[in-house]
Design an enzyme around this catalytic site. Structure first.
Site, PDB file in Angstrom:
ATOM      1  N   PRO A 368       0.832  -1.219   0.000  1.00  0.00           N
ATOM      2  CA  PRO A 368       0.000   0.000   0.000  1.00  0.00           C
ATOM      3  C   PRO A 368       0.857   1.256   0.000  1.00  0.00           C
ATOM      4  CG  PRO A 368      -0.023  -1.056   2.147  1.00  0.00           C
ATOM      5  CD  PRO A 368       0.684  -2.002   1.237  1.00  0.00           C
ATOM      6  N   PRO A 369       0.262   2.396  -0.319  1.00  0.00           N
ATOM      7  CA  PRO A 369       1.031   3.647  -0.328  1.00  0.00           C
ATOM      8  C   PRO A 369       1.543   4.012   1.066  1.00  0.00           C
ATOM      9  CG  PRO A 369      -1.071   3.892  -1.501  1.00  0.00           C
ATOM     10  CD  PRO A 369      -1.127   2.595  -0.787  1.00  0.00           C
ATOM     11  N   GLY A 370       2.725   4.626   1.091  1.00  0.00           N
ATOM     12  CA  GLY A 370       3.257   5.168   2.327  1.00  0.00           C
ATOM     13  C   GLY A 370       3.982   4.197   3.226  1.00  0.00           C
ATOM     14  N   GLY A 372       7.006   2.840   2.430  1.00  0.00           N
ATOM     15  CA  GLY A 372       8.453   2.959   2.264  1.00  0.00           C
ATOM     16  C   GLY A 372       9.034   2.144   1.137  1.00  0.00           C
ATOM     17  N   THR A 374       9.657   3.047  -2.104  1.00  0.00           N
ATOM     18  CA  THR A 374      10.659   3.801  -2.860  1.00  0.00           C
ATOM     19  C   THR A 374      11.889   4.088  -2.015  1.00  0.00           C
ATOM     20  OG1 THR A 374       8.870   4.826  -4.126  1.00  0.00           O
ATOM     21  CG2 THR A 374      11.033   5.865  -4.236  1.00  0.00           C
ATOM     22  N   SER A 690     -13.431 -13.350  -1.021  1.00  0.00           N
ATOM     23  CA  SER A 690     -13.145 -13.614   0.393  1.00  0.00           C
ATOM     24  C   SER A 690     -14.286 -13.245   1.328  1.00  0.00           C
ATOM     25  CB  SER A 690     -11.882 -12.843   0.818  1.00  0.00           C
ATOM     26  OG  SER A 690     -12.081 -11.459   0.667  1.00  0.00           O
ATOM     27  N   LYS A 733      -5.276  -8.034   6.328  1.00  0.00           N
ATOM     28  CA  LYS A 733      -6.579  -8.183   6.962  1.00  0.00           C
ATOM     29  C   LYS A 733      -6.469  -8.283   8.479  1.00  0.00           C
ATOM     30  CE  LYS A 733      -8.642 -10.419   2.900  1.00  0.00           C
ATOM     31  NZ  LYS A 733      -9.190 -11.661   2.324  1.00  0.00           N
TER      32      LYS A 733
END
EC number: 3.4.21.53
Length: 805
Positions: A368-370, A372, A374, A690, A733
């Site tokens: 997910p974004p954020g 780390g 990169t 799911s 999850k």
């Protein structure tokens, strides 16, 4: 003329061997020369003011070795100069004079006396030899004739200039006169100083004769060029002829031209040590370039192409400093948690350390974004001692962005791969291909397909960019890629990379990241210190629990920055601020809680169950609601469900119908009611298998009149045979369940191996129950019925006996 007032300072010393020294920045004074000199430097101004009103005052004039020194000492001056008499002093401004000097003779510096208020030194005059012989007379006559010929080739000089040569009979004085009047462009300060230091008259005349000879050759060539083109000159050719003359003159003077630029370009490419096949193409292109007119468009296109070849790092590399301990230290310094990811990166670099060819797998960080992804590439580059470059691929739709444009197009350029290598300056940097899942496809091609060759270790040693059309070795580049999910990555491209899942952070991880990284960074960014604003652990926990809901830490960093801004405003207004960012202060600055515990949203009504879902931004909880009304057996599905999720709902209802007897339901119950299954948050598309287990629990809870426990969540795919099948995103999850306050999670037994990726503190706080069949679900999740089941055909005792199928 303004001579000024006599100075109140002491007069210059009367000793003829002790004189004040006047330094010259960009010129040399010769004996028998009369020159004006502008004086503006403090020491020189004090010297001139001390000489005002004194007749026949003498100064020693020395030239500087470097014109860049503003206030030179004796070390920055030559040791041979000219003793001069001050003829006239003109005041140009408050601290600016023009001094007219006449040179008397040479001298040598013996010793320095002082620098303040102006330079003074002891000197020894060098007498001029007046002995004449045949050789010296011949040299003087040759110098006079050569100078006269030079003056004859310069038509813009006054007519009586040549007559001055006849008035000077001494060869040494003639050489000084000619050298003093030589243009700065043809004779530098160093050249003139060499003549001044030539005490031997014959050596001096030879030096000046050589200087005049060089200028004479230039003027002769210019005359020859003028003679050759005189006959063909016309109006239409005048501009062309002038350009040719300028080009020839520049070549003779060593000032270069187009040919010099081409030769310089060829030399740059040679220093790059290009491969033989590239050098063959370069030679051909340079040969074509020499035959082109500079004004043609093809000239600039070819020149730009060769400049790109010269700028690319064909052979330049950085020395790897690969050490497993350094890599582990760098990762621990830059990132908290992510232990499995760090372990795989350490293994990756260990292989690079052991293999001589430096080849290895292409790593793809998915998460997910954020979280780390990169910045992991930056840490790897820092630990390996390599250059780092990032290529943003989000939104790229043109294949030429990767492979480059053909040179036939206007404004053609190489692709982003070669552009990044040019910027890095080495052929073995760490290149991060960011957001490979967000590339598009349109009529201009598929950029993901263009990456297939780039990211294949077996093919990228001969990568060909459309612009260069030459093979370039990419095998030494360490490629890293990032993505948010698998869906946007084509299968052939995914096959060339090794996937490393970078999951979201736990609450404990976020607390540590905020304490170690985010809070110090934001305090520094806002010009604050811990004395001005101190974040307590409870305050950071309040931000994490009530103002952010994410897998990464970007939102957490922005919220911490908002708290810092409130304090920065007070400090900027002049207040003496000493604030403690506890829960009360955070709520006062950020306002009401943005998020509340999701347990408050769950009720004990039958027909509501809590599921777990995976999203590109991490895990999330999902509520499934079931309701019934009188009808004819219709099943209504709402909540922006996509095809796979709709099929899961249909499967859950069908399984309940097939087990109606064991659930103590009338087999014909669906004929009398309509069933409605709903998933809240209509604005968010939902898909995936799911939620099957959750839908079954919601429908069974509704029909049995037994509510689902509020502290239980579940995930799993179901089949018509009653099997619970494995699903993905288990760690995400479970992290979402922990954030929401869930105490027990039901998950497929076949996902047992995925529990190794779940942090131990999560497993300690959340009870994980593994299920294989749907018969195991209801006894765990259902509470005592609040009302009798629909159209029951069994008594109370029988119902209690058969409650769990």
């Amino acid at each position: 003329m303004s001579t000024g007032e006599p100075s109140s300072k002491s007069p210059p010393p009367s000793d003829p061997d002790t004189v004040p020294i006047l330094p010259l920045r960009n010129s040399v004074l010769f004996p028998m020369s009369v020159v004006p000199i502008n004086v503006g430097r403090p020491r020189s101004v004090r010297l001139v003011e001390d000489l005002l009103g004194r007749e026949r005052a003498m100064v020693g004039v020395l030239s500087q070795r470097s014109p860049d020194v503003d206030e030179p000492t004796f070390k920055e001056l030559f040791t041979v100069g000219t003793l001069a008499r001050v003829v006239k002093v003109i005041r140009l401004g408050p601290s600016n004079y023009s001094v007219v000097l006449t040179g008397l003779g040479r001298f040598q510096l013996k010793s320095s006396l002082s620098l303040e208020p102006y330079m003074r030194a002891k000197i020894e005059r060098v007498p001029e030899s007046l002995v004449r012989d045949v050789e010296l007379d011949a040299l003087g006559a040759g110098l006079r004739e050569a100078t006269r010929e030079v003056l004859g080739l310069m038509p813009n000089l006054p007519r009586d200039t040549a007559g001055i040569l006849d008035n000077v009979r001494e060869p040494g004085a003639l050489a000084d006169l000619i050298a003093s009047n030589f243009p700065q462009a043809q004779a530098s300060v160093g050249d003139k100083q060499e003549i001044l230091e030539a005490f031997d008259v014959k050596a001096r005349v030879r030096l000046v004769l050589a200087m005049v000879g060089r200028q004479l050759e230039v003027l002769r060539v210019k005359k020859e060029i003028s003679s050759m083109v005189q006959e063909e000159m016309g109006k239409s050719q005048r501009e062309y002829i002038l350009r040719q003359q300028m080009k020839s003159i520049r070549e003779e003077l060593g000032e270069g031209g187009d040919e010099d630029e081409i030769d310089e370009l060829r030399e740059r490419i040679r220093r790059q040590k290009v491969p033989p096949e590239v050098d063959k193409v370069v030679r051909k292109q340079i040969s074509r370039l020499r035959s082109m007119a500079q004004q043609s468009a093809e000239f600039n296109v070819t020149k730009t192409y060769l400049e790109w070849i010269a700028d690319l790092p064909w052979s330049k590399t950085t020395v790897d400093r690969i050490n497993v301990e350094d890599v582990r230290r760098c990762l621990d310094e830059d990132h908290l948690g992510l232990e499995k990811v760090k372990k795989r990166i350490v293994e990756f670099t260990a292989i690079r350390q052991l293999r001589a060819d430096k080849k290895g797998p292409i790593l793809l960080f998915i998460g997910p974004p954020g979280v780390g992804k990169t910045s992991l590439g930056k840490s790897i580059a820092r630990s390996m001692g390599r250059r780092y470059e990032r290529i943003a691929l989000g939104g790229v739709r043109d294949e030429a962005e990767v492979r480059g444009h053909r040179r036939t197009y206007v404004g053609a350029l190489p692709g982003r791969i070669l552009q990044a290598l040019k910027k890095a300056g080495t052929k073995n940097p760490v290149l991060v291909l960011d957001e490979v899942d967000k590339m598009g496809v349109d009529m201009r091609g598929d950029p993901a397909a263009a990456l297939l060759e780039v990211l294949d270790p077996e093919q990228n040693s001969t990568f060909q960019d459309h612009y260069l059309d030459l093979p370039f070795d990419l095998s030494q580049v360490t490629f890293l890629a990032t993505a948010n999910n698998y869906e946007g990555i084509p299968a052939p491209l995914l096959d060339r990379m090794e996937v490393i899942d970078v999951p979201g952070y736990t609450r404990k991880d976020k607390l540590g990241i905020a304490r170690e990284f985010l809070v110090p960074k934001q305090l520094s960014a806002h010009g604050l210190t811990e004395e001005r604003l101190e974040f307590t652990e409870q305050g950071v926990e309040a931000i994490i629990d009530h103002y952010t809901r994410e897998a990464g830490v970007r939102g957490l960093e922005r919220t911490i920055a908002a708290v810092c801004r409130a304090t920065a405003v007070k400090v900027a207004e002049g207040e003496d601020v000493h604030e403690v960012a506890g829960p009360e202060h955070v709520e006062r600055v950020l306002g009401a809680h943005k998020y509340r515990p999701e347990l408050a949203e769950r009720t004990l009504d039958p027909g509501v169950a809590t599921g777990l879902a995976w999203t590109p931004a991490g895990g999330d909880i999902l509520f499934i609601e079931a309701s019934k009304m009188p009808g004819r057996g219709n099943v209504v599905l709402t909540g922006n469900m996509r095809n796979v999720m709709q099929e899961s709902a249909t499967t859950a209802v069908s399984f309940v119908r097939s087990k109606a007897e064991r659930l103590m339901l009338d087999p014909l119950w669906l004929k009398e009611i309509d069933l409605h299954v709903h998933v809240p948050k209509h604005g968010t598309p939902k898909d995936g298998p799911s939620a099957g287990v959750t839908m079954f629990a919601a429908v069974a809870s509704l029909l049995l009149g037994a509510p689902v426990r509020s502290d239980v969540a579940m995930t799993g795919e179901i089949s018509l045979r009653g099997r619970v099948l494995p699903v993905g995103g288990i760690k995400e999850k479970l992290l979402a369940a922990h954030r929401a306050g869930i105490r027990e999670v039901l998950m497929p037994a076949k996902n047992r191996r995925d529990l190794d990726d779940v942090p131990q503190d999560i497993r300690d706080q959340v009870k994980i129950t593994l299920i294989s069949t749907m018969e195991e679900i209801l006894p765990i999740v259902l509470q005592a019925p609040t009302r009798p089941p629909e159209t029951s055909v069994a008594g109370e005792d029988e119902r209690e006996e058969q409650a769990g199928i």
